[in-house]
Design a protein around this motif. Structure first.
Motif, PDB file in Angstrom:
ATOM      1  N   ASN A  44       7.417  -3.205   3.068  1.00  0.00           N
ATOM      2  CA  ASN A  44       6.762  -2.802   1.829  1.00  0.00           C
ATOM      3  C   ASN A  44       6.768  -1.284   1.691  1.00  0.00           C
ATOM      4  OD1 ASN A  44       4.335  -1.783   3.293  1.00  0.00           O
ATOM      5  ND2 ASN A  44       4.063  -3.961   3.759  1.00  0.00           N
TER       6      ASN A  44
ATOM      7  N   SER B 265       9.332  -3.526  -4.049  1.00  0.00           N
ATOM      8  CA  SER B 265       8.797  -2.218  -4.439  1.00  0.00           C
ATOM      9  C   SER B 265       9.778  -1.546  -5.399  1.00  0.00           C
ATOM     10  CB  SER B 265       8.562  -1.349  -3.200  1.00  0.00           C
ATOM     11  OG  SER B 265       7.751  -2.010  -2.256  1.00  0.00           O
TER      12      SER B 265
ATOM     13  N   LEU C  56       2.353  -1.177  -4.339  1.00  0.00           N
ATOM     14  CA  LEU C  56       1.471  -1.981  -3.491  1.00  0.00           C
ATOM     15  C   LEU C  56       0.428  -2.737  -4.313  1.00  0.00           C
ATOM     16  CD1 LEU C  56       0.911   0.580  -0.597  1.00  0.00           C
ATOM     17  CD2 LEU C  56       2.074  -1.616  -0.374  1.00  0.00           C
TER      18      LEU C  56
ATOM     19  N   GLN D  80       6.947  -7.215   0.429  1.00  0.00           N
ATOM     20  CA  GLN D  80       6.681  -7.069  -1.008  1.00  0.00           C
ATOM     21  C   GLN D  80       7.767  -6.225  -1.668  1.00  0.00           C
ATOM     22  OE1 GLN D  80       3.282  -4.580  -1.916  1.00  0.00           O
ATOM     23  NE2 GLN D  80       2.836  -5.696  -3.811  1.00  0.00           N
TER      24      GLN D  80
ATOM     25  N   LEU E 153       4.388   0.916   1.763  1.00  0.00           N
ATOM     26  CA  LEU E 153       3.576   1.663   2.722  1.00  0.00           C
ATOM     27  C   LEU E 153       4.363   1.909   4.007  1.00  0.00           C
ATOM     28  CD1 LEU E 153       0.884   2.942   3.492  1.00  0.00           C
ATOM     29  CD2 LEU E 153       0.138   0.703   4.330  1.00  0.00           C
TER      30      LEU E 153
ATOM     31  N   TYR F 189       2.715  -9.711  -2.448  1.00  0.00           N
ATOM     32  CA  TYR F 189       3.344  -9.782  -1.137  1.00  0.00           C
ATOM     33  C   TYR F 189       3.315 -11.210  -0.597  1.00  0.00           C
ATOM     34  CZ  TYR F 189      -1.285 -10.044   1.109  1.00  0.00           C
ATOM     35  OH  TYR F 189      -2.543 -10.443   1.508  1.00  0.00           O
TER      36      TYR F 189
ATOM     37  N   GLU G 295       1.913   3.543  -4.049  1.00  0.00           N
ATOM     38  CA  GLU G 295       0.612   2.942  -4.349  1.00  0.00           C
ATOM     39  C   GLU G 295       0.705   2.002  -5.548  1.00  0.00           C
ATOM     40  OE1 GLU G 295      -2.033   6.233  -4.827  1.00  0.00           O
ATOM     41  OE2 GLU G 295      -2.546   6.294  -2.695  1.00  0.00           O
TER      42      GLU G 295
END
Length: 300
Positions: A187, A151, A129, A149, A189, A136, A126
């Motif tokens: 990404n 991370s 993100l 994106q 997630l 992103y 989180e």
């Protein structure tokens, strides 16, 4: 019982990360610990324990079954050997029995450790993100437009978990590349989503294996059918041998880089095995135990 996080990440660190945002509320509400707050904490601990039980336990069970039914130094009869060869039955890797045994063990140990630390990983995902410094970019990854994106927090955490697993199993077979922020795993997630799928295909497999002894005792006809595979124990070994070979054979993608032996590719191979389950000679056994698919609400 939970003994903390991974590496430098712990519950105390996660708690401290909220300190700034909660400081004003604490000043307003004081330091009073109410009965409702204690009850909420207890329920949260219960939720955590339940999550670990239903998500991490299938990994623990399969690791135990690997050690129970297979000897890393003695492959035994050919049908129980874990050896795989590139180009045979869809495999992209070539491993003798001992090497494949270790490859499977380290892969499932990695999945177990990821699931064991899923709440911390989700917290870090989180943060990644919502990180304004790493925005992103909308990119066509070959699987449609995705939000690619970087991370960094999740990557560092995963590297710490990987290092722990390497120490635990003694070395590493295959690639240790962690795909995150590229066309494979765009990404954080998507990274989280891939690993929360693990119990969805391991759980039904374990449940099927658990129900086979009951199935054999349900009627003389059913016992005769299971005996045609060599009996309960032999059937267990046949299913496990096939899973340990072809759910970890580097298959499931168009090229070696996307599947193969990398961290992400091991999950790809496992899902590829799931997609071919209906072509297995033992598939009727799965159906007879109540199996309906790996994407069902409960797996059955």
């Amino acid at each position: 019982k939970y003994h903390g996080g991974f590496g430098g990440y712990s519950l105390s660190m996660l708690r401290s990360s909220y300190a700034d945002s909660d400081s004003d509320d604490e000043q307003k509400n004081g330091e009073e610990l109410t009965e409702d707050l204690v009850e909420q904490c207890i329920y949260s601990l219960g939720d955590h324990s339940t999550y670990l039980r239903f998500n991490r336990e299938p990994c623990d069970r399969l690791i135990s079954l690997l050690r129970e039914h297979f000897d890393p130094n003695d492959p035994g009869p050919p049908e129980f050997s874990l050896a795989i060869e590139e180009g045979v039955a869809g495999a992209r890797l070539s491993h003798p029995h001992q090497r494949q045994y270790t490859f499977v063990l380290q892969s499932m140990t990695l999945w177990r450790e990821v699931l064991d630390n899923m709440f911390q990983l989700w917290h870090l995902a989180e943060e990644d993100l919502l990180d304004e410094e790493h925005a992103y970019t909308l990119t066509d990854t070959g699987q449609g437009l995705q939000r690619v994106q970087k991370s960094p927090r999740s990557v560092v955490a995963m590297q710490k978990i990987l290092a722990k697993v390497q120490r635990k199993v003694g070395g590493w077979i295959g690639s240790s590349t962690v795909h995150l922020g590229d066309h494979n795993v765009p990404n954080a997630l998507m990274f989280i989503d891939k690993y929360i799928q693990v119990p969805r295909f391991l759980g039904p497999l374990v449940l099927t294996l658990d129900k086979i002894p009951q199935l054999a005792q349900s009627s003389p006809g059913m016992k005769g059918y299971i005996d045609s595979f060599g009996g309960v124990k032999t059937l267990h070994r046949l299913i496990l041998a096939d899973f340990f070979r072809h759910a970890f054979d580097g298959s499931g993608a168009d090229n070696f880089f996307d599947a193969g032996s990398c961290i992400d590719g091991r999950l790809t191979s496992a899902w590829n095995w799931c997609s071919s389950i209906e072509r297995k000679p033992y598939f009727p056994i799965f159906l007879l135990t109540g199996f309906t698919g790996f994407d069902g609400k409960e797996g059955f």
